[in-house]
Design a protein around this motif. Structure first.
Motif, short mmCIF file in Angstrom:
data_model
loop_
_atom_site.label_atom_id
_atom_site.label_comp_id
_atom_site.label_asym_id
_atom_site.label_seq_id
_atom_site.Cartn_x
_atom_site.Cartn_y
_atom_site.Cartn_z
N GLY A 1 0.81 -1.20 0.00
CA GLY A 1 0.00 0.00 0.00
C GLY A 1 0.84 1.25 0.00
O GLY A 1 2.08 1.18 0.07
N PRO A 2 0.21 2.41 -0.11
CA PRO A 2 0.91 3.70 -0.20
C PRO A 2 1.74 3.98 1.03
O PRO A 2 1.40 3.56 2.15
N LEU A 3 2.85 4.69 0.82
CA LEU A 3 3.72 5.10 1.91
C LEU A 3 4.24 6.51 1.66
O LEU A 3 4.37 6.95 0.51
N ALA A 4 4.57 7.20 2.76
CA ALA A 4 5.20 8.51 2.63
C ALA A 4 6.69 8.33 2.38
O ALA A 4 7.25 7.24 2.57
N VAL A 5 7.34 9.39 1.95
CA VAL A 5 8.74 9.33 1.58
C VAL A 5 9.61 8.89 2.76
O VAL A 5 10.49 8.04 2.62
N GLY A 6 9.33 9.47 3.91
CA GLY A 6 10.11 9.12 5.09
C GLY A 6 9.99 7.66 5.44
O GLY A 6 10.99 7.00 5.78
N ALA A 7 8.80 7.13 5.32
CA ALA A 7 8.57 5.71 5.64
C ALA A 7 9.31 4.82 4.64
O ALA A 7 9.82 3.76 5.01
N ILE A 8 9.37 5.26 3.41
CA ILE A 8 10.10 4.47 2.41
C ILE A 8 11.59 4.50 2.69
O ILE A 8 12.26 3.47 2.68
N ALA A 9 12.09 5.70 2.97
CA ALA A 9 13.54 5.87 3.15
C ALA A 9 14.02 5.23 4.46
O ALA A 9 15.17 4.83 4.57
N ASN A 10 13.12 5.15 5.43
CA ASN A 10 13.49 4.61 6.73
C ASN A 10 13.94 3.15 6.63
O ASN A 10 13.21 2.30 6.14
N GLY A 11 15.16 2.90 7.09
CA GLY A 11 15.70 1.55 7.03
C GLY A 11 16.52 1.30 5.79
O GLY A 11 17.22 0.29 5.70
N MET A 12 16.44 2.19 4.84
CA MET A 12 17.27 2.03 3.65
C MET A 12 18.65 2.64 3.89
O MET A 12 18.81 3.53 4.71
N GLU A 13 19.60 2.15 3.13
CA GLU A 13 20.98 2.57 3.36
C GLU A 13 21.31 3.93 2.75
O GLU A 13 22.23 4.60 3.18
N ILE A 14 20.57 4.28 1.74
CA ILE A 14 20.87 5.54 1.07
C ILE A 14 20.13 6.70 1.72
O ILE A 14 19.24 6.50 2.55
N SER A 15 20.51 7.90 1.37
CA SER A 15 19.93 9.10 1.98
C SER A 15 18.52 9.34 1.46
O SER A 15 18.12 8.80 0.43
N ARG A 16 17.79 10.18 2.19
CA ARG A 16 16.43 10.47 1.79
C ARG A 16 16.35 11.21 0.46
O ARG A 16 15.49 10.88 -0.38
N PRO A 17 17.22 12.18 0.20
CA PRO A 17 17.19 12.80 -1.13
C PRO A 17 17.39 11.80 -2.26
O PRO A 17 16.76 11.93 -3.33
N ALA A 18 18.22 10.82 -2.04
CA ALA A 18 18.41 9.80 -3.07
C ALA A 18 17.11 9.06 -3.31
O ALA A 18 16.75 8.77 -4.46
N VAL B 1 11.97 9.34 -10.64
CA VAL B 1 12.16 8.51 -11.83
C VAL B 1 10.99 7.54 -11.99
O VAL B 1 10.43 7.39 -13.09
N LEU B 2 10.60 6.92 -10.90
CA LEU B 2 9.49 5.96 -10.96
C LEU B 2 8.18 6.64 -11.32
O LEU B 2 7.36 6.09 -12.06
N SER B 3 7.99 7.84 -10.80
CA SER B 3 6.76 8.58 -11.12
C SER B 3 6.75 8.97 -12.60
O SER B 3 5.74 8.81 -13.29
N ASP B 4 7.87 9.50 -13.06
CA ASP B 4 7.95 9.91 -14.46
C ASP B 4 7.72 8.72 -15.39
O ASP B 4 7.24 8.87 -16.51
N ALA B 5 8.09 7.55 -14.93
CA ALA B 5 7.91 6.35 -15.75
C ALA B 5 6.48 5.83 -15.70
O ALA B 5 6.14 4.87 -16.38
N GLY B 6 5.66 6.46 -14.88
CA GLY B 6 4.26 6.05 -14.78
C GLY B 6 4.05 4.86 -13.88
O GLY B 6 3.00 4.23 -13.90
N LEU B 7 5.05 4.55 -13.07
CA LEU B 7 4.94 3.39 -12.19
C LEU B 7 4.41 3.74 -10.81
O LEU B 7 3.99 2.86 -10.06
N LEU B 8 4.45 5.03 -10.48
CA LEU B 8 3.96 5.46 -9.18
C LEU B 8 3.01 6.64 -9.33
O LEU B 8 3.12 7.42 -10.28
N THR B 9 2.10 6.76 -8.38
CA THR B 9 1.26 7.94 -8.30
C THR B 9 1.56 8.64 -6.99
O THR B 9 1.95 8.00 -6.01
N VAL B 10 1.39 9.96 -6.98
CA VAL B 10 1.63 10.76 -5.78
C VAL B 10 0.35 11.44 -5.37
O VAL B 10 -0.33 12.03 -6.21
N THR B 11 0.05 11.35 -4.07
CA THR B 11 -1.10 12.08 -3.54
C THR B 11 -0.65 12.83 -2.31
O THR B 11 -0.43 12.23 -1.26
N PRO B 12 -0.51 14.15 -2.44
CA PRO B 12 -0.11 14.97 -1.28
C PRO B 12 -1.16 14.84 -0.19
O PRO B 12 -2.36 14.93 -0.46
#
Lengths: 103, 103
Positions: free
Chosen positions: B25-42, B49-60
């Motif tokens: 299900g949907p997640l916020a950016v912080g929740a996605i980045a949390n636990g990952m090794e790379i930085s949040r800006p990355a 990239v995923l959004s531009d490819a049409g693979l993700l949708t964003v809902t503020p």
DNA sequence: ACGAATCGTAAGTAATGACTTACCGTAAGT
DNA sequence: ACTTACGGTAAGTCATTACTTACGATTCGT
């Protein structure tokens, strides 16, 4: 297991052109490279990547080498996308349900 | 049409990890980045990239932005692989037939 | 046996892309 | 209003990769 290599291999536009040329059947390296803008060695390198990814099979035929699409490799990638699609649909339906309930 | 961007986007392992995190299900950016090794800006860059490819949708949603898998984008890629698979099977069967006849 | 054709590999170069830190804007909480 | 949280963007760096030319190995034709 091997779908990661397959998707990486198919990410390159030149390699997708090569794959498209093999849709009708096996071809030799020269026939694949003929008409393409890049050099034949470059095509060879792409063929190697595609083979390593399990997307192509090679059958040496005398002087030449015939490359053909390996259905199994394509299917591995298909399965990955199918599972992704299933999950995406489920999550989508659930989100819609939550929204309707929360409304 | 857009499946080229989709396959390029999914070629990156980090982006596949992100996609996997969104399967439930949907997640916020912080929740996605949390636990990952790379930085949040990355992560943000990958989400773009995923959004531009049409693979993700964003809902503020207030302060945050919820990302979710776009089933349609995944389906575009599925269709490409399905057609590739069909052609590969046909070519395979034909090659087997030619071989049997030539034998 | 010799020249031509087919194709893979090596080495080097140029371009692409993934990551970092720094920064800015916007919304939420107090 | 002021601070904190959230997240997108910019600039720069480093690694990956796609391409070239040069070369070597194997097979076909004569």
């Amino acid at each position: 297991m091997t779908y990661q290599h397959a998707i990486t291999a198919l990410a390159d536009p030149t390699r997708r052109v090569i794959i498209d040329r093999l849709r009708d059947g096996p071809l030799a390296v020269g026939a694949i490279a003929n008409g393409m803008e890049i050099s034949r060695p470059a095509v060879s390198q792409h063929l190697r990547v595609l083979s390593d990814a399990g997307l192509l099979t090679v059958t040496p035929s005398g002087n030449r080498r015939l490359y053909a699409i390996a259905p199994e490799g394509v299917d591995d990638l298909r399965k990955y996308l199918d599972s992704l699609w299933d999950d995406a649909l489920s999550a989508f339906a659930r989100a819609a349900h939550e929204k309707a309930k929360g409304q």
